[in-house]
Design a protein around this motif. Structure first.
Motif, PDB file in Angstrom:
ATOM      1  N   PHE A   1       0.849  -1.183   0.000  1.00  0.00           N
ATOM      2  CA  PHE A   1       0.000   0.000   0.000  1.00  0.00           C
ATOM      3  C   PHE A   1       0.887   1.236   0.000  1.00  0.00           C
ATOM      4  CE2 PHE A   1      -2.722   3.264   1.972  1.00  0.00           C
ATOM      5  CZ  PHE A   1      -3.896   3.106   1.246  1.00  0.00           C
ATOM      6  N   TRP A   2       1.264   1.684  -1.166  1.00  0.00           N
ATOM      7  CA  TRP A   2       2.140   2.841  -1.336  1.00  0.00           C
ATOM      8  C   TRP A   2       3.339   2.802  -0.393  1.00  0.00           C
ATOM      9  CZ3 TRP A   2      -3.200   4.541  -1.890  1.00  0.00           C
ATOM     10  CH2 TRP A   2      -3.532   4.832  -3.209  1.00  0.00           C
ATOM     11  N   GLY A   3       3.865   1.614  -0.186  1.00  0.00           N
ATOM     12  CA  GLY A   3       5.112   1.479   0.563  1.00  0.00           C
ATOM     13  C   GLY A   3       4.991   0.901   1.963  1.00  0.00           C
ATOM     14  N   ILE A   4       3.780   0.718   2.497  1.00  0.00           N
ATOM     15  CA  ILE A   4       3.647   0.109   3.824  1.00  0.00           C
ATOM     16  C   ILE A   4       2.814  -1.175   3.723  1.00  0.00           C
ATOM     17  CG2 ILE A   4       3.911   2.312   5.005  1.00  0.00           C
ATOM     18  CD1 ILE A   4       0.921   2.221   5.686  1.00  0.00           C
ATOM     19  N   ASP A   5       3.049  -2.104   4.645  1.00  0.00           N
ATOM     20  CA  ASP A   5       2.297  -3.364   4.694  1.00  0.00           C
ATOM     21  C   ASP A   5       1.171  -3.248   5.708  1.00  0.00           C
ATOM     22  OD1 ASP A   5       3.342  -5.033   2.742  1.00  0.00           O
ATOM     23  OD2 ASP A   5       5.006  -5.669   4.012  1.00  0.00           O
ATOM     24  N   ILE A   6       0.139  -2.535   5.332  1.00  0.00           N
ATOM     25  CA  ILE A   6      -1.033  -2.340   6.172  1.00  0.00           C
ATOM     26  C   ILE A   6      -2.086  -3.380   5.767  1.00  0.00           C
ATOM     27  CG2 ILE A   6      -2.021  -0.637   4.594  1.00  0.00           C
ATOM     28  CD1 ILE A   6      -3.041   0.908   7.049  1.00  0.00           C
ATOM     29  N   THR A   7      -2.881  -3.835   6.737  1.00  0.00           N
ATOM     30  CA  THR A   7      -3.934  -4.799   6.411  1.00  0.00           C
ATOM     31  C   THR A   7      -5.188  -4.072   5.943  1.00  0.00           C
ATOM     32  OG1 THR A   7      -4.878  -4.850   8.631  1.00  0.00           O
ATOM     33  CG2 THR A   7      -3.062  -6.395   8.181  1.00  0.00           C
ATOM     34  N   LEU A   8      -6.012  -4.769   5.200  1.00  0.00           N
ATOM     35  CA  LEU A   8      -7.285  -4.181   4.769  1.00  0.00           C
ATOM     36  C   LEU A   8      -8.165  -3.837   5.966  1.00  0.00           C
ATOM     37  CD1 LEU A   8      -8.125  -6.396   1.661  1.00  0.00           C
ATOM     38  CD2 LEU A   8      -7.305  -4.036   1.689  1.00  0.00           C
ATOM     39  N   GLN A   9      -8.087  -4.635   7.038  1.00  0.00           N
ATOM     40  CA  GLN A   9      -8.855  -4.350   8.252  1.00  0.00           C
ATOM     41  C   GLN A   9      -8.410  -3.042   8.895  1.00  0.00           C
ATOM     42  OE1 GLN A   9      -7.392  -7.307   7.582  1.00  0.00           O
ATOM     43  NE2 GLN A   9      -9.119  -8.696   7.335  1.00  0.00           N
ATOM     44  N   GLU A  10      -7.103  -2.763   8.886  1.00  0.00           N
ATOM     45  CA  GLU A  10      -6.603  -1.497   9.433  1.00  0.00           C
ATOM     46  C   GLU A  10      -7.082  -0.316   8.592  1.00  0.00           C
ATOM     47  OE1 GLU A  10      -2.344  -2.040  11.474  1.00  0.00           O
ATOM     48  OE2 GLU A  10      -2.449  -2.885   9.466  1.00  0.00           O
ATOM     49  N   ILE A  11      -7.029  -0.459   7.277  1.00  0.00           N
ATOM     50  CA  ILE A  11      -7.500   0.613   6.396  1.00  0.00           C
ATOM     51  C   ILE A  11      -8.975   0.883   6.656  1.00  0.00           C
ATOM     52  CG2 ILE A  11      -7.964   1.260   3.994  1.00  0.00           C
ATOM     53  CD1 ILE A  11      -5.418  -0.345   3.253  1.00  0.00           C
ATOM     54  N   GLN A  12      -9.778  -0.177   6.722  1.00  0.00           N
ATOM     55  CA  GLN A  12     -11.216  -0.022   6.957  1.00  0.00           C
ATOM     56  C   GLN A  12     -11.480   0.664   8.294  1.00  0.00           C
ATOM     57  OE1 GLN A  12     -13.446  -3.671   7.190  1.00  0.00           O
ATOM     58  NE2 GLN A  12     -15.397  -2.619   6.998  1.00  0.00           N
ATOM     59  N   ALA A  13     -10.777   0.244   9.342  1.00  0.00           N
ATOM     60  CA  ALA A  13     -10.973   0.841  10.666  1.00  0.00           C
ATOM     61  C   ALA A  13     -10.574   2.318  10.679  1.00  0.00           C
ATOM     62  CB  ALA A  13     -10.180   0.068  11.719  1.00  0.00           C
ATOM     63  N   GLN A  14      -9.458   2.646  10.044  1.00  0.00           N
ATOM     64  CA  GLN A  14      -8.989   4.026  10.033  1.00  0.00           C
ATOM     65  C   GLN A  14      -9.928   4.931   9.250  1.00  0.00           C
ATOM     66  OE1 GLN A  14      -4.927   3.692   8.627  1.00  0.00           O
ATOM     67  NE2 GLN A  14      -4.274   2.671  10.504  1.00  0.00           N
ATOM     68  N   ILE A  15     -10.410   4.450   8.113  1.00  0.00           N
ATOM     69  CA  ILE A  15     -11.331   5.262   7.322  1.00  0.00           C
ATOM     70  C   ILE A  15     -12.667   5.428   8.046  1.00  0.00           C
ATOM     71  CG2 ILE A  15     -12.693   5.258   5.181  1.00  0.00           C
ATOM     72  CD1 ILE A  15     -10.168   4.177   3.778  1.00  0.00           C
ATOM     73  N   THR A  16     -13.108   4.380   8.750  1.00  0.00           N
ATOM     74  CA  THR A  16     -14.361   4.453   9.503  1.00  0.00           C
ATOM     75  C   THR A  16     -14.267   5.457  10.647  1.00  0.00           C
ATOM     76  OG1 THR A  16     -14.909   2.169   8.949  1.00  0.00           O
ATOM     77  CG2 THR A  16     -16.032   3.117  10.851  1.00  0.00           C
TER      78      THR A  16
END
Length: 127
Positions: free
Chosen positions: A55-70
């Protein structure tokens, strides 16, 4: 693609001014698009992979992305008229250094299309 305009972010840990047993994590973004919307993607998983993650250079999980956007703020926010954003997050009961690493990358929502675009380098921060 990382833009050529200067877009920088810092994440630091400072002792709380009133209680040294507490910490304040400071997040600063500089040089973004004035009044633009930014997403500062952050992960404490797979720290140290920056700038080689998916993800543009970091190994973030889809669950982390979803939680942060929420949740929104402090991960998603509107930059001020100078293209900056700053926030202090209190961490009670844990003095600096926190002993954790964070990989982070700023991503902007392009104003006309709403498409996400990497806005700065992926970096690892040790707090």
């Amino acid at each position: 693609m990382v833009p050529t305009i200067p877009f920088d972010h810092t994440i630091t840990c400072l002792p709380n001014a009133t209680n040294p047993m507490d910490s304040d994590v400071l997040i600063d973004i500089l040089g973004g698009t004035p009044n633009g919307v930014v997403y500062l993607a952050m992960t404490v998983n797979n720290v140290g992979s920056a700038p080689n993650g998916w993800f543009w250079g970091i190994d973030i999980t889809l669950q982390e992305i979803q939680a942060q956007i929420t949740v929104g703020n402090p991960w998603i926010d509107v930059l001020d008229a100078s293209g900056s954003f700053s926030i202090s997050l209190p961490i009670p009961g844990v003095p600096c250094p926190l002993g954790i690493g964070i990989d982070a990358v700023p991503v902007e929502f392009l104003p006309v299309t709403g498409v996400l675009s990497q806005a700065g380098p992926a970096q690892t921060w040790n707090l």
